[in-house]
Design a protein around this motif. Structure first.
Motif, mmCIF file in Angstrom:
data_model
loop_
_atom_site.group_PDB
_atom_site.id
_atom_site.type_symbol
_atom_site.label_atom_id
_atom_site.label_comp_id
_atom_site.label_asym_id
_atom_site.label_seq_id
_atom_site.Cartn_x
_atom_site.Cartn_y
_atom_site.Cartn_z
ATOM 1 N N SER A 21 -40.692 90.283 8.961
ATOM 2 C CA SER A 21 -39.442 90.486 7.778
ATOM 3 C C SER A 21 -37.626 89.908 8.628
ATOM 4 N N GLY A 22 -38.260 90.871 9.840
ATOM 5 C CA GLY A 22 -36.609 90.923 10.075
ATOM 6 C C GLY A 22 -36.009 91.221 9.942
ATOM 7 N N LEU A 23 -36.095 92.312 9.211
ATOM 8 C CA LEU A 23 -35.467 93.403 8.746
ATOM 9 C C LEU A 23 -35.142 94.566 9.734
ATOM 10 N N PRO A 24 -33.829 95.618 9.927
ATOM 11 C CA PRO A 24 -33.704 96.089 11.124
ATOM 12 C C PRO A 24 -35.285 97.429 11.104
ATOM 13 N N PHE A 25 -35.321 98.749 11.630
ATOM 14 C CA PHE A 25 -35.892 99.156 11.859
ATOM 15 C C PHE A 25 -34.818 100.267 10.595
ATOM 16 N N GLU A 26 -35.336 101.215 10.328
ATOM 17 C CA GLU A 26 -34.449 102.094 9.311
ATOM 18 C C GLU A 26 -35.483 103.963 9.407
ATOM 19 N N LEU A 27 -34.315 104.819 9.884
ATOM 20 C CA LEU A 27 -34.962 106.326 10.003
ATOM 21 C C LEU A 27 -33.230 107.108 9.110
ATOM 22 N N GLU A 28 -34.572 107.724 7.683
ATOM 23 C CA GLU A 28 -33.749 108.442 7.079
ATOM 24 C C GLU A 28 -33.106 109.471 7.155
ATOM 25 N N LEU A 29 -32.045 109.919 7.893
ATOM 26 C CA LEU A 29 -32.166 111.734 7.948
ATOM 27 C C LEU A 29 -31.609 112.573 6.556
ATOM 28 N N CYS A 30 -32.727 113.186 6.405
ATOM 29 C CA CYS A 30 -32.731 114.657 5.327
ATOM 30 C C CYS A 30 -32.695 116.169 5.257
ATOM 31 N N GLY A 31 -31.348 115.719 5.079
ATOM 32 C CA GLY A 31 -31.216 117.812 5.370
ATOM 33 C C GLY A 31 -29.398 118.383 5.428
ATOM 34 N N PRO A 32 -29.338 119.133 5.820
ATOM 35 C CA PRO A 32 -27.456 119.676 5.937
ATOM 36 C C PRO A 32 -27.296 119.035 7.189
ATOM 37 N N LEU A 33 -26.789 118.128 6.509
ATOM 38 C CA LEU A 33 -26.407 117.025 7.875
ATOM 39 C C LEU A 33 -25.238 116.404 7.827
ATOM 40 N N GLY A 34 -24.026 117.065 8.477
ATOM 41 C CA GLY A 34 -22.799 115.988 8.345
ATOM 42 C C GLY A 34 -22.380 115.096 8.881
ATOM 43 N N THR A 35 -21.803 113.977 8.693
ATOM 44 C CA THR A 35 -21.548 112.278 8.499
ATOM 45 C C THR A 35 -21.548 112.328 10.693
ATOM 46 N N GLY A 36 -20.321 113.560 10.576
ATOM 47 C CA GLY A 36 -20.255 113.395 11.967
ATOM 48 C C GLY A 36 -20.774 113.898 13.235
ATOM 49 N N ARG A 37 -21.756 114.928 12.376
ATOM 50 C CA ARG A 37 -22.931 115.052 13.066
ATOM 51 C C ARG A 37 -24.194 114.068 13.175
ATOM 52 N N ALA A 38 -24.505 113.207 12.376
ATOM 53 C CA ALA A 38 -24.956 112.249 12.193
ATOM 54 C C ALA A 38 -24.528 111.021 13.133
ATOM 55 N N GLU A 39 -22.923 111.070 13.498
ATOM 56 C CA GLU A 39 -22.652 109.695 13.861
ATOM 57 C C GLU A 39 -23.171 110.310 15.567
ATOM 58 N N ALA A 40 -22.308 111.600 15.940
ATOM 59 C CA ALA A 40 -22.917 111.993 17.081
ATOM 60 C C ALA A 40 -24.777 111.524 17.644
ATOM 61 N N VAL A 41 -25.551 112.220 16.370
ATOM 62 C CA VAL A 41 -26.649 111.912 16.920
ATOM 63 C C VAL A 41 -27.356 110.515 17.323
ATOM 64 N N ALA A 42 -26.795 109.513 16.477
ATOM 65 C CA ALA A 42 -26.459 107.578 16.879
ATOM 66 C C ALA A 42 -26.159 107.676 18.420
ATOM 67 N N ALA A 43 -25.360 108.146 18.431
ATOM 68 C CA ALA A 43 -24.572 107.915 19.521
ATOM 69 C C ALA A 43 -25.107 108.372 20.838
ATOM 70 N N ARG A 44 -25.953 109.514 20.719
ATOM 71 C CA ARG A 44 -26.698 110.146 21.358
ATOM 72 C C ARG A 44 -28.410 109.706 21.761
ATOM 73 N N VAL A 45 -28.765 109.483 20.967
ATOM 74 C CA VAL A 45 -30.235 108.280 21.262
ATOM 75 C C VAL A 45 -29.702 107.467 21.797
ATOM 76 N N ALA A 46 -28.384 106.368 21.539
ATOM 77 C CA ALA A 46 -27.918 105.478 22.000
ATOM 78 C C ALA A 46 -28.207 105.525 23.955
ATOM 79 N N GLN A 47 -26.904 106.051 24.112
ATOM 80 C CA GLN A 47 -27.145 106.530 25.367
ATOM 81 C C GLN A 47 -27.829 106.716 26.221
ATOM 82 N N ARG A 48 -29.148 107.805 25.082
ATOM 83 C CA ARG A 48 -30.782 108.073 26.275
ATOM 84 C C ARG A 48 -31.435 107.084 26.170
ATOM 85 N N HIS A 49 -31.261 106.111 25.532
ATOM 86 C CA HIS A 49 -32.276 104.572 25.035
ATOM 87 C C HIS A 49 -31.348 103.365 25.191
ATOM 88 N N ARG A 50 -30.986 103.048 26.034
ATOM 89 C CA ARG A 50 -29.894 102.215 26.412
ATOM 90 C C ARG A 50 -30.707 100.328 25.918
#
Length: 670
Positions: A21-50
């Motif tokens: 399909s060419g669509l990107p891989f999406e993963l929804e995080l469900c739970g008491p997580l703020g936007t700042g924390r979610a962005e930090a998680v995204a940055a850390r994952v990208a840093q660990r998996h370049r």
């Protein structure tokens, strides 16, 4: 840790799309997580998996979508390691450290087998005043300084350490009337740790009975630790830091002490393996090596749990043994290795020359890494020592074999046992040895620190090891006691080895050790030593029966005839009670089944569940989550509607997180 502590467990939901399909891989995080924390998680994952770029979209409170795409090339599904990092970092992990070989095996055993028995214990007497507040502050100060005390385990994908910002060390203080010492030791040994929580060490103080002369009685101290996190030397290093903190008001200066387990993991990853690979290709035990402590077969023992037998050589006997070995260019540990090899050789009624192999535990702190000797943790692992036992050869020759093998092992002490298996052409889970030997060298407290404590009216004994799960059918631990004698403890699986056989085996060990100095003639043979045990029966080893896997598919709740299907993926290590709680509390109309992971038939079993307008949702907690994702990736397009995953945590919290993820899937279908 507090018994009422609530774990933070997050659900992640992935809805598979066709690969073309060419669509990107999406993963929804469900739970008491703020936007700042979610962005930090995204940055850390990208840093660990370049190899991936990770972005985040906020879709409302408690709903954030990560888009994970390869940095170069067309869209592709990330591996399970990426998803495990998302779940751990979203749950608040500060960092993670890969577990190698022996530690990985111990973590896996702790989370997939019986909950009890995965602890080690040290005990000692504390004479003098105890300030409980200062004692608690001192342990918290050590935890602030030593990363390993702020570690827990994660086994969502591969077993590893998760590092946290802080940890609470459980401390209990009991009156002498509350419990006997022996009952306390047994009770605390049977009380498991929650492996997903930091603080895998606890301390219990038991006051002594009143002294008739009115003097303060000594307090007995019991320290219990998780053996997949620390070895005995590591605990002694932590105790030294604790005493420093206590003597100075309960505080240690400075932040994280480095190097620590993170630095050791990085050092391991940088090692060139060429020389080690070449060594182990020839030094690993041959397939015909004798590894078991007895003949296979016999009646069931009728017992379970870990048995312990103790014997000792008196100080004069220990000195004679040390002198005998030294005159032949070896240490008493090599003499112990010789005797252990002879016992294994005799235990299978061998008569011809044969290779014998057993594990020798190395602390891993003698490696050429700066500061390694001061790192508390589980740095070492048991590695196979192999010698050839020939009744007709000289005894001195066998001693030289054991000495040289130990020297070779010391050079390669950093090599995890799982690499030894692979480099020698074995299956990664194959058995290298059936028994193990560890010769402990106690870490003495500096005299200056003891003087500082005595100045405050405090005297402490040298801690003594009470128990540690052997992880093998039979393990032998040796150390010098306070009188200079050689203390020996055999720890054994009572289901595999009977109490009488274990006791006799250790008695034979002591008998042979005492006899070695009598063999002064350089022409003395191995057979002459073996002759000392003529007439004694050889032990019997009862193999464990294979575990029954059960059916691939089990219906847990029938649901309606056309209802959607929730598939709970079973695999070893799923947090206990998670699926039971989800089934019990679920109020929807869905049919709920459980599916065993790890079988090629899993995709076929899923297709059998499909029906007109029926959707399949795969769910998994901990390793069940990554297994569910991998099944969905191989099931083919349009088979699985969604995958709901959680990291590790308590059973109830994992169940709540899975329910939250299922609510999100249901909401999207409306």
């Amino acid at each position: 840790m507090s018994e009422g502590r609530v774990d933070f467990v997050l659900a992640a939901v992935h809805q598979p799309v066709p690969a073309a399909s060419g669509l990107p891989f999406e993963l929804e995080l469900c739970g008491p997580l703020g936007t700042g924390r979610a962005e930090a998680v995204a940055a850390r994952v990208a840093q660990r998996h370049r190899a991936y770029t990770v972005t985040v979209d906020a879709a409302g409170t408690g709903r954030h979508t990560l888009r994970i795409a390869p940095t170069h090339g067309p869209p592709a599904r990330p591996g399970a390691a990426v998803l495990a990092d998302v779940l751990a970092l979203a749950a608040g992990a500060r960092d993670t450290v890969a577990a190698a070989g022996h530690q990985r095996d111990l973590i896996r055993a702790a989370v997939t087998g019986p909950a009890d028995g995965h602890v080690g214990q040290l005990a000692w007497n504390w004479t003098g005043p105890i300030d409980l507040g200062r004692l608690a502050d001192a342990w918290l100060s050590v935890a602030d300084r030593e990363t390993v005390l702020r570690a827990s385990f994660d086994w969502t994908h591969l077993p590893r350490l998760v590092l946290h910002e802080w940890a609470e060390i459980e401390i209990a203080h009991l009156d002498h009337t509350a419990v006997s010492w022996s009952d306390l030791v047994e009770r605390d040994r049977a009380r498991s740790f929650a492996p997903h929580r930091p603080g895998l060490l606890r301390v219990t103080l038991l006051d002594g009975p009143p002294n008739p002369e009115g003097e303060r009685p000594p307090t007995r101290v019991l320290l219990t630790y998780h053996r997949a996190l620390l070895d005995e030397r590591g605990v002694h290093l932590l105790l030294r830091e604790f005493y420093r903190a206590y003597a100075r008001g309960g505080v240690l200066p400075g932040g994280d002490r480095r190097p620590d387990v993170r630095d050791h993991a990085l050092w391991l990853a940088r090692q060139h393996t060429g020389a080690a690979r070449a060594y182990w290709a020839t030094a690993a035990p041959p397939p015909e090596a004798i590894v078991r402590p007895g003949l296979v077969g016999g009646r069931p023992t009728g017992h379970t749990g870990i048995g312990r037998v103790q014997r000792r050589l008196r100080p004069p006997q220990t000195a004679r043994l040390r002198t005998w070995a030294a005159m032949r260019g070896a240490g008493e540990s090599s003499a112990l290795h010789v005797v252990w090899a002879l016992l294994l050789y005799r235990a299978v009624a061998a008569t011809a020359p044969a290779p014998v192999s057993f594990g020798v535990h190395l602390s891993g702190r003698d490696v050429p890494m700066e500061g390694a000797g001061g790192i508390p943790g589980l740095l070492g692992n048991p590695l196979p020592m192999t010698v050839t036992v020939d009744p007709g050869t000289r005894l001195d020759s066998l001693l030289e074999q054991a000495r040289d093998a130990a020297l070779d092992l010391a050079v390669h002490a950093w090599v995890p046992a799982d690499r030894v298996r692979v480099w020698s052409g074995r299956d990664p889970d194959a058995e290298l040895f059936g028994t193990g030997v560890v010769f402990d060298s106690r870490l003495e407290l500096p005299e200056a620190l003891l003087t500082e404590l005595r100045g405050q009216g405090i005297q402490v004994d040298t801690p003594r090891s009470i128990s540690a799960h052997p992880g093998l059918p039979l393990a032998l631990a040796a150390h010098h006691d306070t009188d200079g004698g050689l203390a020996l403890t055999a720890m054994y699986d009572r289901e595999c080895l009977g109490d009488v056989d274990a006791s006799a085996l250790l008695s034979h060990c002591v008998r042979l050790l005492r006899s070695l100095p009598d063999h002064r003639d350089p022409r003395a043979t191995v057979g002459e030593v073996l002759d000392l045990l003529d007439g004694f029966e050889v032990p019997r080893v009862i193999p464990r029966p294979p575990e029954q896997d059960g059916p691939d598919l089990v219906v847990l709740r029938p649901g309606g005839p056309a209802a959607d299907v929730i598939v709970l993926v079973r695999t070893p290590g799923v947090p206990e009670g998670a699926y039971e709680a989800l089934v019990r509390d679920h109020r929807g109309p869905e049919r709920i089944v459980s599916l065993r992971a790890g079988r090629a038939a899993a995709p076929h079993a899923l297709r059998q569940l499909l029906g007109p307008a029926r959707r399949l949702v795969l769910c998994g907690a901990g390793p069940g989550g990554t297994a569910a994702y991998e099944i969905a990736c191989t099931a083919g397009d349009d088979v699985v509607t969604a995958v709901v995953m959680t990291g590790v945590g308590s059973g109830p919290e994992c169940a709540r997180a899975l329910a939250t993820g299922l609510e999100s899937v249901r909401a999207k279908s409306l």
